[in-house]
Design a protein around this motif. Sequence first.
Motif, PDB file in Angstrom:
ATOM      1  N   ARG A 240       0.839  -1.200   0.000  1.00 50.91           N
ATOM      2  CA  ARG A 240       0.000   0.000   0.000  1.00 50.91           C
ATOM      3  C   ARG A 240       0.874   1.250   0.000  1.00 50.91           C
ATOM      4  NH1 ARG A 240      -4.968  -2.352  -1.063  1.00 50.91           N
ATOM      5  NH2 ARG A 240      -5.679  -3.663   0.660  1.00 50.91           N
ATOM      6  N   LEU A 241       0.290   2.338  -0.445  1.00 51.28           N
ATOM      7  CA  LEU A 241       0.936   3.636  -0.347  1.00 51.28           C
ATOM      8  C   LEU A 241       0.646   4.255   1.014  1.00 51.28           C
ATOM      9  CD1 LEU A 241       0.006   5.263  -3.793  1.00 51.28           C
ATOM     10  CD2 LEU A 241       2.239   4.362  -3.151  1.00 51.28           C
ATOM     11  N   THR A 242       1.644   4.882   1.621  1.00 51.43           N
ATOM     12  CA  THR A 242       1.382   5.729   2.776  1.00 51.43           C
ATOM     13  C   THR A 242       0.768   7.033   2.267  1.00 51.43           C
ATOM     14  OG1 THR A 242       3.546   6.811   2.668  1.00 51.43           O
ATOM     15  CG2 THR A 242       3.388   4.778   3.985  1.00 51.43           C
ATOM     16  N   LEU A 243       0.381   7.904   3.180  1.00 50.60           N
ATOM     17  CA  LEU A 243      -0.164   9.204   2.774  1.00 50.60           C
ATOM     18  C   LEU A 243       0.878  10.020   2.012  1.00 50.60           C
ATOM     19  CD1 LEU A 243      -2.221  10.117   5.963  1.00 50.60           C
ATOM     20  CD2 LEU A 243      -3.149   9.685   3.679  1.00 50.60           C
ATOM     21  N   ALA A 244       2.142   9.910   2.407  1.00 50.61           N
ATOM     22  CA  ALA A 244       3.197  10.621   1.683  1.00 50.61           C
ATOM     23  C   ALA A 244       3.344  10.065   0.269  1.00 50.61           C
ATOM     24  CB  ALA A 244       4.521  10.505   2.439  1.00 50.61           C
ATOM     25  N   GLY A 245       3.270   8.752   0.129  1.00 49.70           N
ATOM     26  CA  GLY A 245       3.331   8.150  -1.204  1.00 49.70           C
ATOM     27  C   GLY A 245       2.151   8.549  -2.052  1.00 49.70           C
ATOM     28  N   GLU A 246       0.965   8.560  -1.448  1.00 48.18           N
ATOM     29  CA  GLU A 246      -0.233   9.003  -2.172  1.00 48.18           C
ATOM     30  C   GLU A 246      -0.091  10.446  -2.641  1.00 48.18           C
ATOM     31  OE1 GLU A 246      -3.909   8.645  -0.112  1.00 48.18           O
ATOM     32  OE2 GLU A 246      -4.159   6.512  -0.584  1.00 48.18           O
ATOM     33  N   ALA A 247       0.460  11.299  -1.783  1.00 49.62           N
ATOM     34  CA  ALA A 247       0.593  12.719  -2.122  1.00 49.62           C
ATOM     35  C   ALA A 247       1.481  12.911  -3.345  1.00 49.62           C
ATOM     36  CB  ALA A 247       1.157  13.490  -0.928  1.00 49.62           C
TER      37      ALA A 247
ATOM     38  N   GLN B  99       5.288   2.466   9.731  1.00 53.79           N
ATOM     39  CA  GLN B  99       5.300   3.055   8.384  1.00 53.79           C
ATOM     40  C   GLN B  99       4.158   4.047   8.183  1.00 53.79           C
ATOM     41  OE1 GLN B  99       8.556   2.287   7.449  1.00 53.79           O
ATOM     42  NE2 GLN B  99       7.691   2.252   5.395  1.00 53.79           N
ATOM     43  N   ARG B 100       2.997   3.750   8.724  1.00 53.70           N
ATOM     44  CA  ARG B 100       1.861   4.658   8.533  1.00 53.70           C
ATOM     45  C   ARG B 100       2.053   5.960   9.303  1.00 53.70           C
ATOM     46  NH1 ARG B 100      -3.716   1.201   7.885  1.00 53.70           N
ATOM     47  NH2 ARG B 100      -4.544   3.314   7.594  1.00 53.70           N
ATOM     48  N   ARG B 101       2.816   5.909  10.374  1.00 55.32           N
ATOM     49  CA  ARG B 101       3.115   7.143  11.116  1.00 55.32           C
ATOM     50  C   ARG B 101       4.282   7.900  10.489  1.00 55.32           C
ATOM     51  NH1 ARG B 101       0.224   3.956  13.517  1.00 55.32           N
ATOM     52  NH2 ARG B 101      -1.204   4.483  15.215  1.00 55.32           N
ATOM     53  N   TYR B 102       5.302   7.169  10.096  1.00 50.81           N
ATOM     54  CA  TYR B 102       6.424   7.816   9.407  1.00 50.81           C
ATOM     55  C   TYR B 102       5.967   8.382   8.069  1.00 50.81           C
ATOM     56  CZ  TYR B 102      10.900   8.143   6.884  1.00 50.81           C
ATOM     57  OH  TYR B 102      11.968   8.561   6.130  1.00 50.81           O
ATOM     58  N   GLY B 103       5.038   7.728   7.421  1.00 52.47           N
ATOM     59  CA  GLY B 103       4.600   8.109   6.086  1.00 52.47           C
ATOM     60  C   GLY B 103       3.510   9.167   6.053  1.00 52.47           C
ATOM     61  N   LEU B 104       3.325   9.914   7.135  1.00 52.64           N
ATOM     62  CA  LEU B 104       2.358  11.012   7.117  1.00 52.64           C
ATOM     63  C   LEU B 104       2.891  12.151   6.253  1.00 52.64           C
ATOM     64  CD1 LEU B 104       1.339  11.170  10.892  1.00 52.64           C
ATOM     65  CD2 LEU B 104      -0.047  10.308   8.998  1.00 52.64           C
ATOM     66  N   ASP B 105       2.044  12.675   5.381  1.00 48.98           N
ATOM     67  CA  ASP B 105       2.455  13.826   4.581  1.00 48.98           C
ATOM     68  C   ASP B 105       2.339  15.092   5.433  1.00 48.98           C
ATOM     69  OD1 ASP B 105      -0.195  14.886   4.510  1.00 48.98           O
ATOM     70  OD2 ASP B 105      -0.699  13.558   2.848  1.00 48.98           O
ATOM     71  N   PRO B 106       2.807  16.255   4.927  1.00 42.58           N
ATOM     72  CA  PRO B 106       2.794  17.479   5.740  1.00 42.58           C
ATOM     73  C   PRO B 106       1.409  17.990   6.109  1.00 42.58           C
ATOM     74  CG  PRO B 106       4.363  17.683   3.931  1.00 42.58           C
ATOM     75  CD  PRO B 106       3.561  16.446   3.675  1.00 42.58           C
ATOM     76  N   TRP B 107       0.352  17.419   5.509  1.00 42.58           N
ATOM     77  CA  TRP B 107      -0.993  17.942   5.730  1.00 42.58           C
ATOM     78  C   TRP B 107      -1.830  17.073   6.665  1.00 42.58           C
ATOM     79  CZ3 TRP B 107       1.283  17.244   0.890  1.00 42.58           C
ATOM     80  CH2 TRP B 107       1.833  18.408   0.348  1.00 42.58           C
TER      81      TRP B 107
END
Length: 534
Positions: free
Chosen positions: A89-96, A270-278
């Motif tokens: 899966r993509l993290t939020l940062a990957g999705e962004a 990973q889901r916590r590290y992968g948080l985008d800036p928003w």
Amino acid sequence: MINYWWVTRPKRKLNAVPNVLAALAQGALDKVWAGQRDSHLSFEAALEANGIKRTGDRRDQTGGGARTYGAWLISLGLIFNQQGTNQLRLTLAGEAIMNGASPVKILTNQVLKYQFPSAFSLRQSVSVNRRFRIHPFWFLLKLLLDNRLCYLTQEEIAKIVICEAENESDKCYEHIVKRVLEFREVGDACLAPDFFQLYKPSKGDVNPNHPYSHLEDTANTLKCWLDYTQLTIYEEQKIRILNERREDVKELVSHTLPLIPRPDEHEYFQRRYGLDPWHNKDTRNLTGTQTVTTAMIAELLVKKAFVECSLKEPIGGIDTNLIERISESTGVAVAQVEEILRKNYPYGSIGAFMADYFELAFKGTEKCRQFEEATAAIFRNVFGFDSRWLGSAWSGKEVPDVLLVSGTGGYQAIIDTKAYSCYDLPSTQRDRMIHHYLPNIAAYSDSNLPVAFFSYIAGGFSNSIANPLAKVTEETGIPGSAMTVGTFIKLCEQHAHAPYSHADIKAIFSVGRKVELSDLDMADNLMAAERPQD
């Protein structure tokens, strides 16, 4: 076990990350990853098709190259294996990144949050020593700000910092500063007698011909990742904070970053590290199964094609030419491509292209033509000027790099690019503007519109740049300016969400000195005041 800071490096620079992520989305996303050779080979084929990995580079047919690139994305917090389904899966940062956000903004955030220990560093195949409890890039920036050091060399990072910096305590920090200064005094003589036993390579023995190469390779990669953030510059074998970003870096390191807990739990970490800036947390429910439809496949293909285009050129908006090109390359119908692009990228995307553009501004004569052409493309694609690169058509003639013509603004202007970190507009270059570029504009422009301004865009400028600029204006009566590449990129980013008119651009580039970030803020405030109020 690795007893020094270590980062994986299928590519030393981060510029390729968006393309690698797009290739993964095409070949392996939402599929079971661990132990699935078909997914690995599919991803590897996509990497080769995109020119990221050389065709025929495989030593075997096990997908090892794909796993290395996948590990790279995991280490940066862009993807994760979902617990229960084991799907990628993509993290939020990957999705962004896939949704068109600036990769520089996203990856700078990820680099600064990079930590030991992490879900990646504790993997059995990696196993970085748990004695390290540190954000390595945050720590490096703090060292670079220290007036006792002022800079770091790759060798200092390799032999001192990545081996001895264990945590972010004041005691450890002062120890590292002292050790770097000691190394500058006596060199390798200050290293421990058992240095190569303590800090041996993760695999194999120390190379007798290049005994520090494994540490130098890691230090070089750390340097490249820092450069990508556009906070530092590497010149004359020294890494320094970019002058115009010094206050930004002070603000960044003034706040201690908490270590993300539970690195042993892959998805949690990973889901916590992968948080985008928003986002402050990832609340997505990814447990439901989805039936893959042709529409979903089409959207992935179009997104991948768009990301590839955005790395090669600044995309200021969605137009017919772009829609048709992506339709042709993907086989997706024009109407469907347009719908997907307008839904996902209503403002286009300029951030991905800007990573390479920033680098060009410091390459000197090596990449000067690319810097000139890219600048012309930005003024055309982002700001909507009739922008012309003059280099090839006027070889050997006294002409500037870029001509701007604005029918809506009722003017034309001149841009000269200088791919240097401290350009001072010497007298020979100043006289070219005074005696050739400005008075002879009719020789290379078919427009009769008045010349509104001239400007220089460079990696950086000397503190005395205002004096030669004033001399040009005094001699010609035409206002001018100097703008660093960092400020120009900021101008482009702000334009994407609150567009500047050509009149606004004229005002910004006519200040008679180096354009500061505060000038952009002032222009934004004026624009906001002029907008109709609800």
